[in-house]
Design a protein around this motif. Structure first.
Motif, PDB file in Angstrom:
ATOM      1  N   ILE A 216      31.627  39.798  39.020  1.00 47.94           N
ATOM      2  CA  ILE A 216      32.543  40.621  38.225  1.00 47.94           C
ATOM      3  C   ILE A 216      32.539  42.054  38.728  1.00 47.94           C
ATOM      4  O   ILE A 216      33.600  42.691  38.878  1.00 47.94           O
ATOM      5  N   LEU A 236      39.996  38.888  38.116  1.00 51.92           N
ATOM      6  CA  LEU A 236      39.113  39.633  37.225  1.00 51.92           C
ATOM      7  C   LEU A 236      39.314  39.183  35.782  1.00 51.92           C
ATOM      8  O   LEU A 236      38.346  39.011  35.024  1.00 51.92           O
ATOM      9  N   MET A 239      37.561  35.825  35.254  1.00 52.56           N
ATOM     10  CA  MET A 239      36.114  35.987  35.148  1.00 52.56           C
ATOM     11  C   MET A 239      35.720  36.541  33.783  1.00 52.56           C
ATOM     12  O   MET A 239      34.786  36.032  33.124  1.00 52.56           O
ATOM     13  N   LEU A 240      36.405  37.579  33.326  1.00 53.54           N
ATOM     14  CA  LEU A 240      36.046  38.212  32.057  1.00 53.54           C
ATOM     15  C   LEU A 240      36.269  37.260  30.882  1.00 53.54           C
ATOM     16  O   LEU A 240      35.423  37.157  29.978  1.00 53.54           O
TER      17      LEU A 240
END
Length: 417
Positions: A216, A236, A239-240
């Motif tokens: 991340i 991103l 992933m978050l």
């Protein structure tokens, strides 16, 4: 106390600036080994001088000046490393004050991202190089991240550096017309690192949160360097939105908890909000990319109050888009599982049966788990037990194996007369 404060400052600078320092030095001197050596020497010099002289107001620039001078001295001593012309060039640079870039260092990490993920390098080496040179992990730390012996990882990194030098892999950002072809490789390396952290390939633990968080952090850096690239925002976001569930994916004893077993009130809401906003960015302004679509699927899961209330029709529609963008057996398995939630287990199982001949899925344990779960829901317990046993043989981590053993015991009991 002062010594500890100085060491802490060095550690913080090393963590946040090492990649920038290394990239700037490679750009200046064109040699990864030299850049790595003088970066380490500059850090050692900081540990020696900062406790006495205090931490400089621009620590990154201090490290850059120190490392650059060490490189010049090294080049002057080693005639085999460079020509006299190169020595004169770097000596002239030494006499020139550093440019003011508005920060400690010019941020040339983008070139390093593309060098580490160059298609000429073996796939297994790319993630290791990113963690070593961009994340600043030591070789033993990278070895732990990839679950290999330290000696194996040291040889892998050495081999990759020799490949970069021997193949004359350029240290540069691809031109605008090359970027669409090269950027997916960088994103794939980052996603592979994150996936290893999200669900470890082997070992006693389901997750390796430190590895996921490194992925991340690196993707955040790439997002800052390429703010206009929507697929970077999509990765991103994915992933978050996935990492937001990290604390609820295992129970007190480390046991695996499925989505319908997790306490959603403990999901990381600020992370979900950030990920959802990035997913919207990724899907705005042009045709969707695969990471943006996957982020949208993750957002729908995170926004639902429970499993039955999840917007399964929309998730199926997004999997249809994803299958068109990046057709693969793995996407097809996930799509079939979503259709089973929308239309019932019989329909989902029929789609999974159509995939039974795919070679890739023979060793892909989530496929066998999906088949087993749907067979269980349909009351076909003997067949479910067979599928669970296959999945158990393939599962990599102990929490996954323990979960499958529990499921197998359930169907074996149900199958008893």
């Amino acid at each position: 106390m002062a010594d500890r404060a100085a060491e802490g400052a060095v550690a913080a600078v090393f963590r946040e600036e090492r990649g920038r320092l290394l990239a700037a030095l490679v750009r200046r001197f064109g040699d990864l080994d030299l850049a790595e050596e003088v970066t380490s020497e500059a850090i050692e010099a900081a540990l020696l001088h900062w406790p006495v002289d205090g931490v400089p107001p621009r620590p990154g620039a201090w490290l850059m000046t120190t490392a650059r001078r060490r490189a010049v001295d090294r080049l002057r001593r080693d005639q085999a490393l460079t020509t006299r012309l190169a020595i004169l060039r770097v000596e002239a640079e030494r006499a020139t004050p550093p440019e003011d870039h508005g920060g400690d260092l010019p941020d040339e990490r983008l070139q390093l991202f593309f060098t580490c993920a160059h298609p000429a390098l073996p796939a297994e080496d790319r993630g290791a190089l990113m963690l070593r040179f961009l994340a600043g992990l030591t070789t033993p730390e990278v070895a732990r991240a990839f679950l290999v012996p330290r000696e194996t990882m040291a040889k892998r990194i050495t081999r990759a550096k020799k490949k970069i030098h021997g193949a004359r892999i350029p240290f540069r950002t691809p031109d605008a017309d090359e970027l669409p072809e090269r950027l997916p490789g960088v994103l794939q390396v980052l996603y592979s690192i994150f996936t290893e952290g999200y669900t470890a390939s082997t070992g006693p633990d389901l997750q390796r949160v430190d590895v996921a968080e490194e992925a991340i952090r690196l993707t955040r850096i790439l997002r800052r360097l390429l703010p206009a690239e929507r697929e970077v925002a999509g990765l991103l976001a994915l992933m978050l939105l996935t990492h937001a569930r990290r604390t609820t994916r295992t129970g007190r004893d480390g046991e695996l908890l499925l989505l319908d077993e997790q306490d959603r009130t403990h999901w990381d809401r600020p992370m979900i909000e950030e990920g959802s906003a990035l997913a919207e960015t990724a899907l705005t302004g042009g045709p969707p990319g695969p990471y943006g679509v996957q982020a949208a699927i993750a957002a729908l899961h995170d926004e639902a109050p429970d499993l039955p209330a999840t917007d399964w029709p929309q998730i199926v529609a997004l999997y249809d888009v994803l299958q068109a963008l990046t057709p693969s057996p793995v996407v097809a398995v996930n799509r079939a599982a979503a259709i089973a939630m929308r239309d019932g287990p019989e329909r989902g199982l029929a789609l999974l049966d159509e995939l039974a001949g795919e070679p890739l899925l023979r060793a892909y344990h989530p496929y066998h788990v999906a088949c087993a779960d749907l067979l269980h829901r349909l009351g076909r317990h003997a067949e479910a037990a067979t599928a669970y046993r296959t999945a158990l043989d393939l599962a990599g981590t102990e929490p996954e194996r323990a979960h499958l053993r529990r499921r197998l015991a359930e169907v074996d009991t149900s199958a008893m007369p």
